[in-house]
Design an enzyme around this catalytic site. Structure first.
Site, short mmCIF file in Angstrom:
data_model
loop_
_atom_site.label_atom_id
_atom_site.label_comp_id
_atom_site.label_asym_id
_atom_site.label_seq_id
_atom_site.Cartn_x
_atom_site.Cartn_y
_atom_site.Cartn_z
N HIS A 52 0.77 -1.23 -0.01
CA HIS A 52 -0.14 -0.10 0.06
C HIS A 52 0.99 1.33 -0.14
O HIS A 52 0.48 2.44 0.41
CB HIS A 52 -1.06 0.16 1.45
CG HIS A 52 -1.92 -0.81 1.05
ND1 HIS A 52 -2.96 -1.26 1.99
CD2 HIS A 52 -2.32 -1.79 0.09
CE1 HIS A 52 -3.77 -2.29 1.83
NE2 HIS A 52 -3.69 -2.85 0.37
N CYS A 98 4.55 15.91 -12.73
CA CYS A 98 5.79 15.52 -13.58
C CYS A 98 6.49 14.47 -12.94
O CYS A 98 7.73 14.31 -13.33
CB CYS A 98 6.85 17.13 -13.32
SG CYS A 98 7.43 17.32 -11.80
#
Ligand SMILES: [Zn+2]
Length: 235
Positions: free
Chosen positions: A109, A120
């Protein structure tokens, strides 16, 4: 069983970290009793209102940075050193297994260790994220960073899931610690082990859907139970 059913692979959930003072999610005193996950823990909530989601994470980070590994984490690290645990697959994002000394840790997780920019791709380490709270911006483009934990509505990291399933398939024993086995796909790992004729052990306070199919179920705390196992195996 740990000795006889090698290799032993461990799957841990929130229940191993509650003894470190980290609240779990689904119990009556858990995080979701106070915070609606739809408002704080989904990727669409983050895209809608990242400032609000960061308020939630900033508070969680405070708890997580204060927390120390407990006897359960330390016992699993010791079992790995003794050659009796091959890997720990964890649903936890707290990094306590590694801090306790476990080396083979698969964080399905994600973790709080870093945050990333969805625009970006720049990745920022935890210390820099902490320093930039309450709303950490991307150092490259200025967008708000997202913690590298898997939110509801996001896919789990494919590489980690593949490794976890491979380990579950090879496991002579899958030892589940502190997980109610409710969150899929990880909750399905016992099926993978059982289908490959591996054994299943569960250490968890409260029931799980696999209790009847487990070779052993211990309804007790992780720290106490795993410490006793280490003492026995060292003996
Ligand atoms: Zn960026």
């Amino acid at each position: 069983m740990i000795r006889d059913r090698q290799p032993c692979v461990v799957l841990t959930g929130a229940g191993i970290s509650t003894e470190s003072g980290i609240p779990d999610f689904r119990s009556p005193t858990g995080i979701w009793a106070r915070y609606d996950p739809m408002e704080y823990a989904t990727i669409s909530a983050f895209r809608r209102d990242p400032v609000k989601v960061w308020e939630f994470y900033a508070r969680r980070f405070e708890v997580l940075t204060r927390a120390e590994p407990n006897d359960g984490h330390r016992a699993l690290a010791e079992l790995e050193r003794l050659g009796l645990v091959r890997a720990v697959v964890t649903q936890n994002i707290d990094g306590l297994h590694e801090r306790a000394g476990s080396r083979e840790v698969i964080e399905v997780h994600g973790s709080i260790r870093s945050a990333s920019c969805l625009a970006c791709g720049t990745r920022v380490p935890f210390e820099e994220v902490l320093a930039a709270l309450p709303v950490p911006p991307c150092p490259a483009c200025g967008e708000i960073l997202k913690p590298d934990v898997v939110m509801f509505g996001e896919l789990l990291p494919a590489g980690a899931i593949e490794r976890a399933e491979g380990l579950a398939r090879q496991a002579g024993l899958l030892l589940v610690v502190g997980s109610a086995l409710e969150v899929h796909p990880i909750a399905g790992l016992p099926d993978v082990t059982l289908a490959a004729r591996g054994a299943l052990g569960i250490v968890n306070r409260g029931p799980t859907p696999y209790d009847r199919r487990a070779n052993v179920k211990i309804d007790d705390g992780a720290g106490k139970t795993l410490s006793a196992a280490v003492a026995e195996l060292r003996g």
